[in-house]
Write a protein that holds these residues in place. Sequence first.
Motif, mmCIF file in Angstrom:
data_model
loop_
_atom_site.group_PDB
_atom_site.id
_atom_site.type_symbol
_atom_site.label_atom_id
_atom_site.label_comp_id
_atom_site.label_asym_id
_atom_site.label_seq_id
_atom_site.Cartn_x
_atom_site.Cartn_y
_atom_site.Cartn_z
ATOM 1 N N TYR A 125 125.173 -57.962 4.666
ATOM 2 C CA TYR A 125 124.542 -58.489 5.583
ATOM 3 C C TYR A 125 123.320 -59.196 5.116
ATOM 4 C CZ TYR A 125 121.023 -59.797 9.125
ATOM 5 O OH TYR A 125 120.009 -60.229 10.096
ATOM 6 N N MET B 147 119.916 -61.975 6.011
ATOM 7 C CA MET B 147 119.408 -62.630 7.178
ATOM 8 C C MET B 147 119.712 -64.126 7.762
ATOM 9 S SD MET B 147 115.195 -62.811 7.877
ATOM 10 C CE MET B 147 114.337 -63.719 9.262
ATOM 11 N N SER C 202 125.335 -66.814 12.356
ATOM 12 C CA SER C 202 125.988 -66.168 13.270
ATOM 13 C C SER C 202 125.229 -65.910 14.408
ATOM 14 C CB SER C 202 126.949 -64.951 12.983
ATOM 15 O OG SER C 202 126.003 -64.063 13.200
ATOM 16 N N ASN D 158 123.595 -62.968 14.988
ATOM 17 C CA ASN D 158 122.436 -62.708 13.972
ATOM 18 C C ASN D 158 121.188 -63.332 14.410
ATOM 19 O OD1 ASN D 158 121.132 -62.164 11.656
ATOM 20 N ND2 ASN D 158 121.884 -64.122 10.708
ATOM 21 N N TYR D 159 121.523 -64.519 14.862
ATOM 22 C CA TYR D 159 120.155 -65.311 15.289
ATOM 23 C C TYR D 159 119.713 -64.726 16.529
ATOM 24 C CZ TYR D 159 121.665 -69.458 12.284
ATOM 25 O OH TYR D 159 121.904 -70.109 11.177
ATOM 26 N N THR E 13 114.673 -59.701 8.448
ATOM 27 C CA THR E 13 115.658 -58.637 8.848
ATOM 28 C C THR E 13 116.428 -58.435 7.345
ATOM 29 O OG1 THR E 13 117.449 -60.314 9.371
ATOM 30 C CG2 THR E 13 115.780 -59.216 11.076
ATOM 31 N N GLU F 148 120.607 -54.017 9.839
ATOM 32 C CA GLU F 148 121.716 -54.190 10.561
ATOM 33 C C GLU F 148 122.680 -53.075 10.465
ATOM 34 O OE1 GLU F 148 125.088 -55.363 8.311
ATOM 35 O OE2 GLU F 148 126.366 -56.519 10.066
ATOM 36 N N LEU G 162 126.712 -58.159 12.655
ATOM 37 C CA LEU G 162 125.875 -59.659 12.651
ATOM 38 C C LEU G 162 126.439 -60.657 12.024
ATOM 39 C CD1 LEU G 162 122.180 -57.913 12.763
ATOM 40 C CD2 LEU G 162 123.582 -58.325 14.703
ATOM 41 N N THR G 163 127.423 -60.442 11.243
ATOM 42 C CA THR G 163 127.759 -61.297 10.470
ATOM 43 C C THR G 163 129.025 -62.088 11.280
ATOM 44 O OG1 THR G 163 128.982 -59.766 9.192
ATOM 45 C CG2 THR G 163 127.118 -60.644 8.253
#
Lengths: 378, 274, 534, 411, 238
Positions: free
Chosen positions: D258, D260, D264, D267-268, D285, D290, D326-327
């Motif tokens: 992951y 920052m 995506s 993620n944002y 982050t 994550e 998160l990706t």
Amino acid sequence: MWLTRPLQERSTQLFLGILFFALIVVTVLHLALPEGNPLHVSAYTVTLLGKYLCYALLAVAVDLVWGYLGILSLGHGAFFALGGYAMGMYLMRQIGDRGTYGDPILPDFMVFLNWQELPWYWYGFDMAWFAFAMVLLAPGALALVFGWLAFRSRVTGVYLSIITQALTFALMLAFFRNEMGFGGNNGLTDFRDILGFNLRTDATRLGLFIATGIALAIGYVVCRGIVTSKLGRVSVACRDAEARTRFLGYRVERVQLFVFVVSAMLAGVAGALYVPQVGIINPSEFSPIFSIEIVVWVALGGRATLYGAVIGAILVNYAKTVFTGVMPDAWLFALGALFVLVTVFLPQGIAGLLRKRRKSTDDGSGPSESSSTSEATA
Amino acid sequence: MSIMTELAARDRVFNFLTPTDSPVDVRHGPILYLEDVNVSFDGFRAINNLNLTIDDGELRCIIGPNGAGKTTMMDIITGKTAPDTGSVWFGSRHNLLTMSEPDIASLGIGRKFQKPTVFEALTVFENLELAMAADKRVFPTLTAQMKPKHRERIEEVLETINLQDLRDRPAGILSHGQKQWLEIGMLLMQKPRLLLVDEPVAGMTEQEMERTAELLTSLAGKQSVVVVEHDMGFVRSIARKVTVLHQGSVLAEGSMDQVSNDPEVIKVYLGEEA
Amino acid sequence: MSIPRWLTFFLMVLLMTTAGTVSAQQQDQTPEALLEQLADASPRDTEAAIKAIATSGHERARAWLEAYGNNRISQVEATGRIVIVLNNRGRDWEVADALTGENLGEMSRRDLDRIAINNAVRRQLAGVLAMLDLFAKDVAVREAAALDLLGKVDDAIVEEVTARIEEEPDAGVRNRLEEALAIYQVEEQGSLDAIEVLSGSLHPRARAALNSAVASEDPARKAAAEQALASIQQKLRLNNAAETLYFGLSLGSVLVLAAIGLAITFGVMGVINMAHGELIMLGAYTTWGMQQLLPGQPGLALILSIPAGFLVAALAGIAIERSVIQFLKGRPLETLLATFGVSLILQQLVRTVISPLNRTVVTPEWMSGSLVINDALSLTLNRMYVIGFALLVFTALMLIMRRTRLGLEVRAVTQNRAMARSMGIKATRVDIMTFALGSGVAGLAGVALSQLTNVGPNLGQNYIIDSFMVVVFGGVGNLWGTLVAGLTLGTINQLLEPWAGAVLAKIIVLVFIILFIQKRPKGLFPQKGRAAEG
Amino acid sequence: EEGPIKVGVLHSLSGTMAISETALKDTVEMLIEKQNAEGGLLGRELEAVVVDPASNWPLFAEKARELLAQEEVDVIFGNWTSVSRKSVLPVVEELNGLLFYPVQYEGEESSENVFYTGAAPNQQAIPAVDYLMNEIGVERWVLAGTDYVYPRTTNKILETYLMDQGVAKEDIMINYTPFGHSDWQNIVSDIKDFGSAGKKTAVVSTINGDANVPFYRELGNQGISSTDIPVVAFSVGEQELSGIDTGPLVGHLAAWNYFMSVDSDANYDFIDEWIEYTGDETAVTNDPMEAHYIGFNMWVKAVQKAETTDVDAVKDAIIGVTVPNLTGGYATMMPNHHITKPVLIGEIQDNGQFAVVWETPSTVAGDAWSDYLPGSRDLIADWRAPMRCGNYNVKEGECGASAGEQAKAAE
Amino acid sequence: MPNESLMLQIEKLNQYYGESHTLWDLDLDVPQGQCTCVMGRNGVGKTTLMKCIMGEETVADGSIRFADDVELTKQPLEQRARLGIGYVPQGRQIFPLLTVEENLRTGLASRGDGRKTIPERVYELFPVLKEMKNRRGGDLSGGQQQQLAIGRALVLEPRLLILDEPGEGIQPNIVTQIGEVIRRLIAEDGLTVLLVEQKLPFARKFADSFAIIDRGRRMAEGEIAELSDELIKQYLTV
Ligand SMILES: Nc1ncnc2c1ncn2[C@@H]1O[C@H](COP(=O)(O)OP(=O)(O)OP(=O)(O)O)[C@@H](O)[C@H]1O
Ligand SMILES: Nc1ncnc2c1ncn2[C@@H]1O[C@H](COP(=O)(O)OP(=O)(O)OP(=O)(O)O)[C@@H](O)[C@H]1O
Ligand SMILES: [Mg+2]
Ligand SMILES: [Mg+2]
């Protein structure tokens, strides 16, 4: 005999009385009361108390050399850790083929790093008697060699303190090295049983706790025996006027060596009892900061009193446990403030406070506790 | 002779280790023998070809200007300072230059320091106890027990030095003069063959000086005593033979009268009126 | 800006060498299309896209390439517009239109698509940019560009480089170019002459090329390369020795800096100051704070940090002295306990008030990089400054302790406080001033260390043990001792490191200290004589 | 059961590891807050129980025991270093707790009670090396690490892997330094030397924590740029970079699962929440955060699935649980208690962020036992019934002793 | 005696070491321009009294007036030196690690005139100090140290000089010399001297008046000529 003399002393009787009373109370509260009972002492607490007692024994060992001999050892953690490693090696060997890789001889971390056979210095640690002997001998031998070198050349004061620190620092770095065969940074962990008892049962834990209490009692009596003997007075003489002591015909370096070795062995015992209770030994016990912390416990409890060292060790570590739990973000403030306040307001440490109390109530002159006027670094 | 039998009897404290019976060989006369001793500190010659002989049982006074090297000489004898050259013998058997301070002390050389040094944290009584002649190795010391005869001995000395009332007080609180006495007391406890006494009466009253003089004279004969002192009255009252040191070597030696009439001595040390 | 003549020339060269890959039609691309092509290029096509831009002759071409190299070209998701990111910190980025240069204000990062670049492309880009720089007027720029070309010459530009050698007026630049060319020739063609050219070069790339030649089948080439390497090796050894020495001095001066304040508070005053490390830390944080106050001027901020760091740490020292240490007169060992507490508090204070994370301290331009003695020996500038700074601080301190009354008075006070006061020395004032001085110097060390290592709450912890070691090794109370001890230990460490490894070297140094103290129980420069025995 | 569900947080807030771990504590607290805002779990509130093991390894075990035995937490999120995990392991096993461990680690472990949401070596190191070898053409390797188990193991695996790929032994240089090493002059100079042998050279760095700042500084000052000798780091994330002047480092690499900077929406959103939670516009982050995000959501989902927080039920329920990462993809809990992750290679940028330059085409499942270590080649872990074994030897067809014992004990 | 001529007037001074009462309601007058000798057996409190005057020990109650106008008990220690009191303590108390010259220079701190060099007179009095200027104080022989301590006190050019057994450990001719110096300073500079001395001949020869202390109390005082054998027998012998 020098060992029985302390037993006739009021202060020692009191100390042992309190200690054994505490051991019994904890045992009873642990065993007899059901878990839900608010007075029940959980296995967690028993182990925690066991750890405090190990630290207390360690502090007593440090107080012996610092308080009575004037040697400010900033490396006693090394002896503690060596004792711990000796015990840890025994416990590792006890795992046998129950390790992850199932190798009957090699501990996991060795298999993991492709070691083919057990290094020679691991031989014998599968036997309890050998390992327990090493608990005393390894720190004792190190103290003997190191002390012989240092005291023979009359290294004193801060110079001595700093080389003890260098000693523990060097050992820390060495034990961190994976090539050393002591598990590197991860150290030794995942212990199963000790002398055939499963370490992960409450009964064993209670047993270890009681054993530590007894070890502390013995250690205390030994130290007390030394300091109340003539040798103890010679130690104080060495502390305050080393050269003068020599002119009376005492071999200062041998006195120092003897007391230092005894102290190192006690520290080793403390370490050995510590390891099965906390479940891990790793090079960070060698870290100089830990050794400094031990000295801080002693100073906080009251130097040159022995029981003060016990109080200091237990109090500081209890404070740590409590503070890290209730104020995880700010506990260092509390601990730091505790150190500062005690030094400023209680010059003799907590023991000094107690002594003042006692003085003002019965005004009897207790055992000739020496309050040092000249300091080792002067 | 008796050493052998003692060696055989291993269960006891070796007598030969206790100073009173030390095997100092004085059959050939002197108990202390310094020859051609030289010491320099950073180029400054504190002791300069010093030769000195003390006979067994002798009471010798050593005087000399400040900085003459008297204390340094004692330092050499007791092993505190190593000379650059020369030899120092105790009796005819022991080469003191090869020995450490505790060895020399256990041979039977006791010393009172110029600046009184006592163990401040220990009580007066304990100070004396530590000084007491005994086996001073580690284990015997650890197991040592105070026997009545030891206690008596300490009490006796306490009386001599007039500190009975302060016996249980830490020595750190003593006044200067009291510390002087305590040091003398410790010396007595040691029962050495040779006493080196550096300025014993500094800070004492006239009367006390007399007592000290008596004490030292009574010791002489059984023990050998070397006294360094600047108080001429005191020296006169005890002196048989006086040695004058100057700039690290002997300037004059002889009876008090001889010495005090020596013009050199008068010039560098005594001054006109003495 | 008009299109310089050389660019046209360059364009032609490129055209020739990459004939076929870049079609004539692409020549006429609009700037939009050029950028579009870059944005849409698959990794394989980026090279062509770059070249297309480089040869387009567009006045912004260079700016685009540079921005691209710095990862600053993005595409607005919604509109497909290509923008150059001016500020890429935080969630909203400031962007400018790539075509017009018009500032478009801030834009959420969500709405931007970065146009990816990687090291391989960056390498090509560097070559292209260096080629562009070879035409610059400034000799220094040309020289840097030539240096940059070492090892980057490839088929595409070899002709051009050869041509430049002819035209280049400056001998230094020419040599560099020849070297660059020779590297290419050795690697690609195995030319013996080229090996000859490289035989004196200390540049790692040259050695790399020669090493590859050694591996060749051709015995003549192999022998020539080996010989060239041997002669280089010879020179290298000397340079390496010099370099190790420099490393040693530099590590030593760090130790000296860290310890010198302690030499005052501990060595002279006798306070076992466990908070010394945290005072260093305060100095380092002051530097950080200064840089926050003066954004964009790291150099000025650093210089101002020197007095500021001193002041902050000195004030902290005074606070510690007044609140704690003054109550511990005559109990030196207890200062250990109290200052240990202070150190815990200070550490946690920084964690709580500032952050548990490390802070960024920027190295100013004039301190970064290195002073190039030759291709194999370059002395890193930041460390050079630190060495100089350490010596400066040491000298200043020495003068204060020797030449002012403070030096005398503090020693008198520590040796016999009551007597010193009886002589009329204001002991309290002396204590405050000395402690402030020692602490202030610790602050200075912090300022210097901020240029070498982490600025974080643990900074102090990392230096406290070493500092005590240095002070004691040198002999307590002796400033010269601290200097010599620091430099010695640093040098020994660095001498050992190449063969023993970092861990073992450190262990050996510690064991050395232990054994050395046996030989000299009072440190390097002991107090001798009766006086020391007391 | 009534009352709140207790979530233990076991991260150092003081001592050397506070630098890394404090943010993880905050992450868990944030996730809990968010879950509570969404109505809690099984209708009950979640409550964080935070303790500070103070970067002290034995204290980790003690605090774990405190959390499980005294506080009776239902799950623990915690630990960073391997040694702290090793220290805690016997305790969670004995008291049958749940531990979510969020950091990339050396593998060679699979405990019934631990869920490894960070990367195993095959999810980080090997893809990174593949990238360097295939995309950059690296032929000569410096494996530089801090001297402890994670770098040791990773390097051991990589060494075997590289040699399998035909790299010669003399093209591999291995170097270990102590924790907090701050004087890199010699080593960097050595690397420079090593890199001048005529082959493309790269540094694979498992240098830990604080030591990185002086390392990168020295690289910059000695003029080693990413185009000459790129460094790919496994322990340097956004948080570490936030303490470094990244100007001279642009182009050096890191391998994580992951970044920052990943583009995506999940993620944002996460970043926005994080910045809001910390109140710090510059907060960053990173990968372990994550991992906690994934781990927490997996646990929540497993609890919902099991409809109880009972450890054994959750343990069974969680295998196979899939949650979004998160990706932009999904993470699944595998039977060996490791999860599937994408591997990303990022380049350091001047703003302290990484720009993704390469990414595995699909997610990679974590290997508890490395294929490149002789002792563990034949081992697999599978915690589903009936195998329920952390170190099953496929060759001998039996479960390793310790795990077998546990399995027995569990029944 | 008229009040003006008193340099030091001590009234009802009480001092305790912890719980032990050392000085009891002690009175003592030190006339200006004279040498007053305090005598008494070991441990009666002579040194303690001097320390009280210098401020090294705190007094429980009582007053010490200096030069008629300053109440010393209210002055901090440093200030007393600045008022012009020089102190030669018992046991020398030189700074062992400072050189002889540095030891002397410490005295310059409290000189009112800001002088930066050591008065030549000190070296004249004790030539050995000049000879050994660069040797460390602690390396000196006992007697040399004593000379250094006296020299150091003289650097202040004090109005009142307190000497606690100054002759201790010093060779006879220099002891005499010290006595003469005292007299000279009294005569030339109007110095006042407070002397603690056990040695009768010295006291008789150089002091103007005496005071005898026993167990912390002043038992007798008067002109030195009045020091009778009776008094000596009563208070100075054991
Ligand atoms: N360590 C030393 N360094 C330099 N000089 C020294 C040292 N030790 C002694 N001295 C010098 O050596 C000389 C002899 O000193 P010593 O103490 O022996 O004299 P002393 O005869 O005992 O004098 P006193 O009667 O004053 O005690 C003196 O001048 C002294 O300064
Ligand atoms: N620090 C102290 N604590 C407790 N008692 C002390 C202390 N210092 C001195 N005393 C006691 O106070 C008494 C007076 O001591 P002081 O030093 O004033 O005697 P002195 O008259 O100067 O004797 P001397 O002639 O031996 O120097 C002595 O009995 C001594 O034991
Ligand atoms: Mg002398
Ligand atoms: Mg006195």
